[in-house]
Write an enzyme that holds these catalytic residues in place. Structure first.
Site, PDB file in Angstrom:
ATOM      1  CB  THR A 209      -0.976  -0.040   1.205  1.00  0.00           C
ATOM      2  OG1 THR A 209      -1.885   1.045   1.105  1.00  0.00           O
ATOM      3  CG2 THR A 209      -0.268   0.020   2.540  1.00  0.00           C
ATOM      4  CG  ASN A 210      -0.320   4.723  -1.363  1.00  0.00           C
ATOM      5  OD1 ASN A 210      -0.970   5.515  -0.708  1.00  0.00           O
ATOM      6  ND2 ASN A 210      -0.815   4.109  -2.441  1.00  0.00           N
ATOM      7  N   PRO A 211       1.320   5.497   1.921  1.00  0.00           N
ATOM      8  CG  PRO A 211       3.185   6.762   2.520  1.00  0.00           C
ATOM      9  CD  PRO A 211       2.605   5.985   1.403  1.00  0.00           C
TER      10      PRO A 211
END
Ligand code: CTP
Length: 397
Positions: A209-211
């Protein structure tokens, strides 16, 4: 908020939630609104008029019989832009529905020629009572806007049924909508917003995923609702509370996001693609959690589909499409390429290298890129940046 110069009558009836109306009075005053508070006799038992006087810096009215104010109720019924009643008790709703005018607040309501919004707040049994439901349906038919009540604990104990007054923040968004929609190009438009990251599972407990926090997209969804739009928000996993007024669609993977956008897009006048979809997913997903002592793991990733590009044909003719671009270097040129490749009307560029900008920040420094124009904006809160994006969308409309 652009509410400066507006006038609101804030009617408060005698429920325990009347203490929360102090926050509404404060927020409206901060936004530049002239607030005339009118208390019923029982509301004045809960919160003293002087509290509201200090918050609004204006006289507070409690009675029809104050000397020198013989026609105050008529002025207050036609001069403001909006009348808000928060909380509205079961008794106040009953008196208003019957057209009674036995105190200042109900007299104002009977003479009102301006829009009225009520936020009911009462015990859950009183709210569920057919008499209250009937009264609310009468008021709704009369064109009044009804906000809440919310489900949750009451002063007298826990409850899982509607009764407690909506929170001041939610009420504020509805007030803003009633005041702003008539002047906004977004009134009645259907806006589809995507927000947050997506997740691609390696196994049941591990993800790529990503932040992305989702904050920018959530702010845009709420700001669009506050301008009178009908908003659908397709959101990946975030920790944010749902924005006021948006219909929520929850998704996990980029494929889910694609499916949701495909389904919603044919109805949308405006698409704002603020989500940060995972660009890669593992070719294989392990059905079981891999133990750490299994040693090194090799994962092969494949690109996910580009949601904007693969849904191009589902866009309505004449609709507006807004994309975001997060760039490390050479931002404007790369963002302009995305504008063309993804057939967008506007790209909102975030420069990752800028302090206070990007994924997890509360603030953002954005550049607005259209087919003809590049405009760099100063560092600002994400909600304010959302307003600027929507100003640009209104211009494009
Ligand atoms: N986007 C999309 N589908 C994806 C990835 C991104 O629709 N699978 C959208 C984003 O929501 C954003 C825009 O495309 O509005 C640009 O996203 P960005 O990640 O900057 O661009 P990419 O096309 O993924 O290009 P790259 O990561 O190679 O810079």
């Amino acid at each position: 908020m652009t509410l400066a110069g507006r006038r609101v009558v804030l009617g408060v009836s005698g429920g325990i939630a009347s203490y929360k109306s102090c926050t509404i009075a404060r927020r409206l005053t901060d936004a530049g609104v002239a607030v005339d508070v009118v208390l019923t006799a029982s509301a004045a038992e809960f919160v003293r008029p002087v509290t509201f006087e200090a918050l609004t810096r204006r006289p507070v009215l409690t009675s029809l019989w104050e000397r020198g104010r013989a026609l105050t109720h008529i002025d207050l019924a036609r001069d403001p832009d909006l009348i808000v009643i928060a909380p509205a008790t079961a008794n106040l709703l009953a008196r208003a529905a019957q057209g009674m005018a036995d105190d200042l607040l109900t007299a104002i309501l009977l003479a009102a020629t301006v829009p009225v919004m009520v936020a009911p707040g009462m015990n859950d049994e009183m709210f569920a009572h057919p008499a209250t439901q009937w009264n609310l349906s009468i008021l709704r038919q009369r064109g009044w806007t009804i906000v809440g009540p919310a489900v949750g604990p009451l002063a007298e104990g826990p409850s899982e049924r509607p009764g407690r007054m909506a929170e001041p923040e939610e009420i504020m968004v509805h007030i803003e909508r009633l005041l702003r929609a008539p002047d906004s190009g977004l009134q009645g438009k259907r806006v589809l917003v995507t927000a947050g990251p997506t997740r691609e599972h390696l196994d049941p407990v591990r993800v790529i995923t990503n932040p992305s926090s989702g904050r920018m997209g959530y702010s845009i969804a709420e700001a669009a609702f506050a301008r009178g739009a009908d908003v659908v928000l397709v959101s990946g996993p975030t920790t944010l509370p749902p924005p006021t007024g948006a219909e929520m669609v929850h998704v996990t993977t980029t494929n889910d996001l694609l499916a949701a956008v495909e389904q919603q897009l044919p109805n949308a006048d405006i698409l704002v693609m603020a989500a940060a979809p995972a660009d890669f997913r593992p070719i294989e997903r392990n059905e079981e959690k891999r133990p750490r002592d299994a040693g090194q793991v090799q994962v092969t990733l494949e690109p996910t589909q580009d949601v904007l590009e693969s849904t191009l044909n589902a866009r309505r003719e004449g609709s507006i499409a807004v994309g975001f671009a997060l760039e490390v270097a050479d931002g404007v040129r790369r963002a302009r390429q995305k504008l063309e490749r993804k057939c967008l009307d506007l790209v909102v560029l975030n420069q990752l290298a800028e302090p206070g900008s990007g994924f997890e920040a509360e603030t953002n420094r954005i550049t607005l890129i259209t087919k003809t124009d590049t405009r760099e904006l100063e560092l600002m809160a994400k909600r304010q940046a959302a307003e600027r994006v929507l100003d640009e969308v209104e211009r494009l409309l």
